[in-house]
Design a protein around this motif. Structure first.
Motif, PDB file in Angstrom:
ATOM      1  N   ASN A 152      10.468  72.025  43.129  1.00 18.52           N
ATOM      2  CA  ASN A 152      11.852  71.901  42.651  1.00 18.52           C
ATOM      3  C   ASN A 152      12.281  70.450  42.453  1.00 18.52           C
ATOM      4  O   ASN A 152      13.425  70.099  42.703  1.00 18.52           O
ATOM      5  CB  ASN A 152      12.839  72.623  43.569  1.00 18.52           C
ATOM      6  CG  ASN A 152      12.712  74.121  43.451  1.00 18.52           C
ATOM      7  OD1 ASN A 152      12.058  74.636  42.560  1.00 18.52           O
ATOM      8  ND2 ASN A 152      13.332  74.831  44.365  1.00 18.52           N
ATOM      9  N   PHE A 153      11.386  69.609  41.990  1.00 20.06           N
ATOM     10  CA  PHE A 153      11.725  68.231  41.627  1.00 20.06           C
ATOM     11  C   PHE A 153      11.954  68.202  40.117  1.00 20.06           C
ATOM     12  O   PHE A 153      11.236  68.866  39.360  1.00 20.06           O
ATOM     13  CB  PHE A 153      10.584  67.269  41.980  1.00 20.06           C
ATOM     14  CG  PHE A 153      10.636  66.753  43.387  1.00 20.06           C
ATOM     15  CD1 PHE A 153      10.929  67.569  44.457  1.00 20.06           C
ATOM     16  CD2 PHE A 153      10.376  65.419  43.641  1.00 20.06           C
ATOM     17  CE1 PHE A 153      10.962  67.085  45.752  1.00 20.06           C
ATOM     18  CE2 PHE A 153      10.403  64.917  44.930  1.00 20.06           C
ATOM     19  CZ  PHE A 153      10.698  65.749  45.990  1.00 20.06           C
ATOM     20  N   VAL A 154      12.939  67.423  39.693  1.00 18.72           N
ATOM     21  CA  VAL A 154      13.211  67.263  38.265  1.00 18.72           C
ATOM     22  C   VAL A 154      13.349  65.781  37.931  1.00 18.72           C
ATOM     23  O   VAL A 154      13.642  64.962  38.802  1.00 18.72           O
ATOM     24  CB  VAL A 154      14.492  68.021  37.831  1.00 18.72           C
ATOM     25  CG1 VAL A 154      14.323  69.526  37.994  1.00 18.72           C
ATOM     26  CG2 VAL A 154      15.709  67.537  38.581  1.00 18.72           C
ATOM     27  N   LYS A 155      13.149  65.479  36.658  1.00 14.51           N
ATOM     28  CA  LYS A 155      13.341  64.115  36.152  1.00 14.51           C
ATOM     29  C   LYS A 155      14.827  63.888  35.907  1.00 14.51           C
ATOM     30  O   LYS A 155      15.635  64.818  35.998  1.00 14.51           O
ATOM     31  CB  LYS A 155      12.567  63.941  34.850  1.00 14.51           C
ATOM     32  CG  LYS A 155      11.070  64.120  34.989  1.00 14.51           C
ATOM     33  CD  LYS A 155      10.394  64.013  33.631  1.00 14.51           C
ATOM     34  CE  LYS A 155       8.923  64.366  33.733  1.00 14.51           C
ATOM     35  NZ  LYS A 155       8.258  64.391  32.439  1.00 14.51           N
ATOM     36  N   LEU A 156      15.199  62.662  35.558  1.00 12.19           N
ATOM     37  CA  LEU A 156      16.594  62.331  35.262  1.00 12.19           C
ATOM     38  C   LEU A 156      17.172  63.199  34.149  1.00 12.19           C
ATOM     39  O   LEU A 156      18.353  63.532  34.166  1.00 12.19           O
ATOM     40  CB  LEU A 156      16.726  60.849  34.889  1.00 12.19           C
ATOM     41  CG  LEU A 156      16.676  59.869  36.050  1.00 12.19           C
ATOM     42  CD1 LEU A 156      16.641  58.428  35.524  1.00 12.19           C
ATOM     43  CD2 LEU A 156      17.849  60.061  36.994  1.00 12.19           C
ATOM     44  N   THR A 166      14.360  67.904  33.285  1.00  4.80           N
ATOM     45  CA  THR A 166      13.118  68.658  33.094  1.00  4.80           C
ATOM     46  C   THR A 166      12.297  68.621  34.384  1.00  4.80           C
ATOM     47  O   THR A 166      12.439  67.708  35.202  1.00  4.80           O
ATOM     48  CB  THR A 166      12.280  68.088  31.925  1.00  4.80           C
ATOM     49  OG1 THR A 166      11.972  66.724  32.200  1.00  4.80           O
ATOM     50  CG2 THR A 166      13.033  68.202  30.607  1.00  4.80           C
ATOM     51  N   GLU A 167      11.448  69.612  34.511  1.00  8.89           N
ATOM     52  CA  GLU A 167      10.629  69.731  35.723  1.00  8.89           C
ATOM     53  C   GLU A 167       9.741  68.496  35.915  1.00  8.89           C
ATOM     54  O   GLU A 167       9.209  67.935  34.959  1.00  8.89           O
ATOM     55  CB  GLU A 167       9.750  70.979  35.628  1.00  8.89           C
ATOM     56  CG  GLU A 167       8.874  71.196  36.841  1.00  8.89           C
ATOM     57  CD  GLU A 167       7.938  72.385  36.696  1.00  8.89           C
ATOM     58  OE1 GLU A 167       7.149  72.596  37.629  1.00  8.89           O
ATOM     59  OE2 GLU A 167       7.976  73.068  35.668  1.00  8.89           O
ATOM     60  N   LEU A 168       9.592  68.098  37.180  1.00  4.98           N
ATOM     61  CA  LEU A 168       8.705  66.988  37.526  1.00  4.98           C
ATOM     62  C   LEU A 168       7.571  67.559  38.365  1.00  4.98           C
ATOM     63  O   LEU A 168       7.695  67.730  39.581  1.00  4.98           O
ATOM     64  CB  LEU A 168       9.451  65.904  38.307  1.00  4.98           C
ATOM     65  CG  LEU A 168       8.625  64.708  38.777  1.00  4.98           C
ATOM     66  CD1 LEU A 168       8.044  63.952  37.577  1.00  4.98           C
ATOM     67  CD2 LEU A 168       9.468  63.770  39.621  1.00  4.98           C
TER      68      LEU A 168
END
Length: 151
Positions: A101-105, A108-110
């Motif tokens: 559940n990490f995303v970019k600024l 979008t999914e990271l």
């Protein structure tokens, strides 16, 4: 003449502190990691291995040899940068093993990768959080704290 087994007095368990239970680590948890909630509101989690394992020091020395094979020839500033780079790479390799559940600024999914982990570890606050998880030794014990105290 030996006493028959059915006549022996059984050893009595006493309540107390057992150092062997309290300080024995689960090797799998130490190296494969434990999941920690990093942001409860989004459900973001990180999988973190224990800091200071023998593997950590092996990788640290390998990375150090690659990045700064001759640290004496570096200026103090160059040494500091090299050490931080070595630590970030080693933590990305041995400590921060995964996330969810990490995303970019941009939202979008990271996905997890060692390269992305190195980038995020360059953020001092993020690095500090990961290190604090990796140093919570009770999370990596073979026995729970309750078992260590009651047995």
């Amino acid at each position: 003449m030996p006493i028959p087994k059915d006549r022996r007095i059984p050893k009595r368990k006493v309540a107390g502190f057992c150092p062997e239970r309290a300080y024995t680590f689960d090797t799998e948890k130490e190296t494969q990691g434990v999941w920690f909630d990093i942001d409860v509101t989004t459900g973001a989690k990180v999988k973190v291995a224990r800091f200071g394992s023998s593997r950590y020091y092996q990788v640290y020395n390998q990375v150090l040899q690659r990045i700064a094979p001759n640290p004496q020839s570096l200026t103090k500033e160059q040494q500091e940068k090299a050490v931080r780079k070595v630590v970030d790479e080693t933590v990305a390799e041995c400590v921060l093993l995964d996330w969810s559940n990490f995303v970019k600024l941009d939202g979008t999914e990271l996905p997890y990768s060692k390269e992305e982990a190195i980038k995020l570890l360059s953020l001092d606050s993020f690095f500090d959080v990961i290190l604090s998880f990796a140093q919570q030794s009770e999370q990596y014990h073979k026995y729970s704290v309750e078992e260590a105290v009651k047995n």
